[in-house]
Design an enzyme around this catalytic site. Structure first.
Site, PDB file in Angstrom:
ATOM      1  N   SER A 264       0.933  -1.133   0.003  1.00 48.70           N
ATOM      2  CA  SER A 264       0.050   0.022  -0.109  1.00 48.70           C
ATOM      3  C   SER A 264       0.738   1.329  -0.007  1.00 48.70           C
ATOM      4  O   SER A 264       1.702   1.377  -0.830  1.00 48.70           O
ATOM      5  CB  SER A 264      -0.878  -0.016   1.212  1.00 48.70           C
ATOM      6  OG  SER A 264      -2.091   0.896   1.050  1.00 48.70           O
ATOM      7  N   LYS A 268       4.101   1.943  -2.431  1.00 46.82           N
ATOM      8  CA  LYS A 268       4.660   3.092  -3.287  1.00 46.82           C
ATOM      9  C   LYS A 268       5.950   3.350  -2.657  1.00 46.82           C
ATOM     10  O   LYS A 268       6.862   3.931  -3.773  1.00 46.82           O
ATOM     11  CB  LYS A 268       3.730   4.409  -2.945  1.00 46.82           C
ATOM     12  CG  LYS A 268       2.265   4.059  -2.841  1.00 46.82           C
ATOM     13  CD  LYS A 268       1.446   5.417  -2.419  1.00 46.82           C
ATOM     14  CE  LYS A 268      -0.020   5.210  -1.897  1.00 46.82           C
ATOM     15  NZ  LYS A 268      -0.987   4.495  -2.752  1.00 46.82           N
ATOM     16  N   TRP A 355      -9.890   0.513  -5.164  1.00 48.45           N
ATOM     17  CA  TRP A 355      -9.341   1.635  -4.735  1.00 48.45           C
ATOM     18  C   TRP A 355      -7.918   1.880  -5.392  1.00 48.45           C
ATOM     19  O   TRP A 355      -7.811   2.927  -5.939  1.00 48.45           O
ATOM     20  CB  TRP A 355      -9.321   1.982  -3.400  1.00 48.45           C
ATOM     21  CG  TRP A 355      -8.957   3.295  -2.561  1.00 48.45           C
ATOM     22  CD1 TRP A 355      -7.799   3.496  -1.890  1.00 48.45           C
ATOM     23  CD2 TRP A 355      -9.618   4.510  -2.814  1.00 48.45           C
ATOM     24  NE1 TRP A 355      -8.023   4.630  -1.519  1.00 48.45           N
ATOM     25  CE2 TRP A 355      -9.000   5.164  -2.046  1.00 48.45           C
ATOM     26  CE3 TRP A 355     -10.718   4.921  -3.609  1.00 48.45           C
ATOM     27  CZ2 TRP A 355      -9.449   6.805  -2.012  1.00 48.45           C
ATOM     28  CZ3 TRP A 355     -11.075   6.137  -3.509  1.00 48.45           C
ATOM     29  CH2 TRP A 355     -10.587   7.025  -2.762  1.00 48.45           C
ATOM     30  N   HIS A 406      -7.702  -5.759  -0.022  1.00 48.13           N
ATOM     31  CA  HIS A 406      -6.500  -4.826   0.107  1.00 48.13           C
ATOM     32  C   HIS A 406      -5.678  -5.639   1.370  1.00 48.13           C
ATOM     33  O   HIS A 406      -6.110  -5.172   2.489  1.00 48.13           O
ATOM     34  CB  HIS A 406      -6.767  -3.457   0.390  1.00 48.13           C
ATOM     35  CG  HIS A 406      -5.740  -2.529   0.222  1.00 48.13           C
ATOM     36  ND1 HIS A 406      -4.944  -2.221  -0.537  1.00 48.13           N
ATOM     37  CD2 HIS A 406      -5.256  -1.857   1.545  1.00 48.13           C
ATOM     38  CE1 HIS A 406      -4.079  -1.229  -0.284  1.00 48.13           C
ATOM     39  NE2 HIS A 406      -4.054  -1.028   1.023  1.00 48.13           N
TER      40      HIS A 406
HETATM   41  C1  GCU Z   1      -5.476   4.695   1.853  1.00 41.37           C
HETATM   42  C2  GCU Z   1      -4.760   5.489   0.413  1.00 41.37           C
HETATM   43  C3  GCU Z   1      -4.348   4.577  -0.191  1.00 41.37           C
HETATM   44  C4  GCU Z   1      -2.886   3.815   0.629  1.00 41.37           C
HETATM   45  C5  GCU Z   1      -3.657   3.053   1.535  1.00 41.37           C
HETATM   46  C6  GCU Z   1      -2.590   2.361   2.631  1.00 41.37           C
HETATM   47  O1  GCU Z   1      -6.543   4.010   1.437  1.00 41.37           O
HETATM   48  O2  GCU Z   1      -5.934   6.025  -0.191  1.00 41.37           O
HETATM   49  O3  GCU Z   1      -3.220   5.495  -1.384  1.00 41.37           O
HETATM   50  O4  GCU Z   1      -2.291   3.070  -0.188  1.00 41.37           O
HETATM   51  O5  GCU Z   1      -4.423   4.159   2.365  1.00 41.37           O
HETATM   52  O6  GCU Z   1      -1.448   2.815   2.738  1.00 41.37           O
HETATM   53  O7  GCU Z   1      -3.266   1.569   3.325  1.00 41.37           O
END
Ligand code: GCU
Length: 425
Positions: A264, A268, A355, A406
């Site tokens: 997540s 990134k 998402w 997720h």
């Molecule tokens: C939120 C956010 C995402 C991210 C995620 C996470 O959902 O919008 O961009 O990847 O958190 O890190 O769990």
């Protein structure tokens, strides 16, 4: 109702309306994905084609890297400053005598102040040293990845999580192992890999004012205020590179076989760390979504405007100029993945994680293949997504879409280790 109450209600309603608007802006309808043209990978800003790996490495790769620094993640400091590694804990009989467990405190020493991060390391005892290692950041403290009572309890600020029973930004003994489901430590060791992890908040506590309480404060306010200064993701990625600096000094770890992974927001982070720091042998992005593997221009699920409004500290200030204007970005995320070439990279999605735009994550991996082609390496051959739970692993770019939400599952880890067996071992 008095005037104060009315005005309070007004602002509250405005706030709710704003946050609903941010939530509403997202699109989950494939037929509404706009047509788009991606910025070319193999064409320099001067317009000349990139035909050789030399041209890629000398001109195009640095160009793309600097676009990312200027417009997306921000510039991290060139110098790492003064740094000291302190081994604060070693156990050679950890996890029922199967592992060496170590904790290394990395001290970042500024002119007036010191900030530290703790690296928790498990190494398999049964494997000849130096060992390959997976390095990944965690969300709630090193002690949450395993119940092992030897792990130092995290004492600083942590994110609250209702689901995990964390409130007031503090954790206690009861939080040991609360995230163990995402970290199959014994299995990783059994397969011959080490695991190293760091709590991401050590570098930058994950909130809009977090810069003041993390490593950025050693580098002065000016750097933070700059529109191209490092955001939180770049700061976490910088921390991963500092862990790599440590690995280079540890005889039990093979610095040439360190695989950086993350889930997540930390996916990134892993991509940005691996894109910049070529010492990482491979990069794994688990459900990294917007600002990670997903193509911005699809505007499916989370968008630039949404991510910047919910997490204003993640990217550099310049990135906010692209709210609602993805098509104006000088990059898109196939370029981020291409920066890993020719090293192995694996992108993973989850089918219910709309998402994060699974298709956008896949397409980035697919389009990045062009650069792998320059190196005569196979990327992803086919623009059609593979069936559920059927990893593409034989090529230098790996990909899977798994069933479920997720998350990081054992299936994900097993796939990463299969991929690492093929390409890193
Ligand atoms: C939120 C956010 C995402 C991210 C995620 C996470 O959902 O919008 O961009 O990847 O958190 O890190 O769990």
């Amino acid at each position: 109702m008095n005037a104060i109450k009315v005005s309070f209600l007004f602002w509250l309603l405005l706030l709710v309306a704003f946050s609903l608007r941010a939530q509403e802006q997202h699109n989950y309808d494939e037929s509404k994905v706009p047509d788009f043209t991606l910025p070319p990978l193999l064409q320099n800003s001067s317009g000349s084609p990139v035909k050789t790996t030399r041209q890629w490495e000398r001109i195009r790769r640095p160009e793309i890297l600097s676009l990312y620094k200027k417009y997306v993640y921000g510039h991290s400091p060139e110098s790492t400053g003064q740094m000291v590694f302190q081994t604060i804990n070693v156990s050679s009989k950890a996890l029922e005598n199967k592992a060496i467990q170590k904790e290394v405190k990395v001290l970042f020493i500024g002119d007036k102040d010191t900030v530290d991060m703790n690296i928790l390391i498990y190494l398999p005892k049964s494997v000849a040293k130096p060992v390959p290692v997976f390095l990944g950041m965690n969300f709630y403290g090193n002690h949450t990845i395993h119940r092992d009572a030897e792990i130092t309890l995290h004492e600083k600020w942590v994110n609250n999580s209702q689901r995990l029973g964390i409130s007031n930004h503090k954790v206690g003994e009861t939080s040991r192992g609360i995230r163990a489901n995402r970290w199959p430590v014994e299995r990783i060791l059994e397969r011959g890999y080490g695991l190293a992890t760091i709590y991401y908040g050590d570098l930058f506590p994950d909130h809009a004012e977090g810069a003041d309480d993390g490593v950025q404060r050693l580098y002065g306010k000016q750097h933070i205020a700059d529109s191209t200064g490092w955001g939180a993701i770049a700061t976490w990625a910088w921390g991963l590179s500092r862990a790599m600096d440590y690995f280079e000094s540890d005889d039990n770890i093979d610095p040439a076989r360190v695989i950086v992974m993350g889930h997540s927001r930390l996916g990134k982070t892993a991509l940005w760390a691996g894109a910049q720091d070529q010492r990482f042998a491979a990069v794994i992005s688990n459900n990294s979504g917007c600002g990670g593997a997903a193509l911005f221009r699809r505007k499916f699920g989370e968008t630039v405007a949404i991510i910047n409004s919910n997490f204003p500290h993640w990217f550099c200030k310049n990135f906010h100029r692209f709210n609602g204007m993805e098509e104006k970005l000088p990059i898109d995320q196939h370029m981020l993945i291409s920066l890993v070439a020719p090293r192995p990279v694996y992108v993973a999605s989850a089918v219910e994680d709309r998402w994060a735009d699974p298709k956008g994550e896949f397409l980035s991996a697919f389009y990045a293949s062009e650069v792998y082609g320059l190196y005569k390496q196979e990327g992803i051959k086919n623009a059609v997504m593979p069936p559920l739970n059927k990893p593409i692993a034989a090529s230098r770019i790996g990909y899977h879409i798994r069933s479920g939400r997720h998350d990081v599952k054992v299936f994900d880890w097993e796939s990463y280790m299969d991929f690492a067996d093929l390409h890193v071992r």
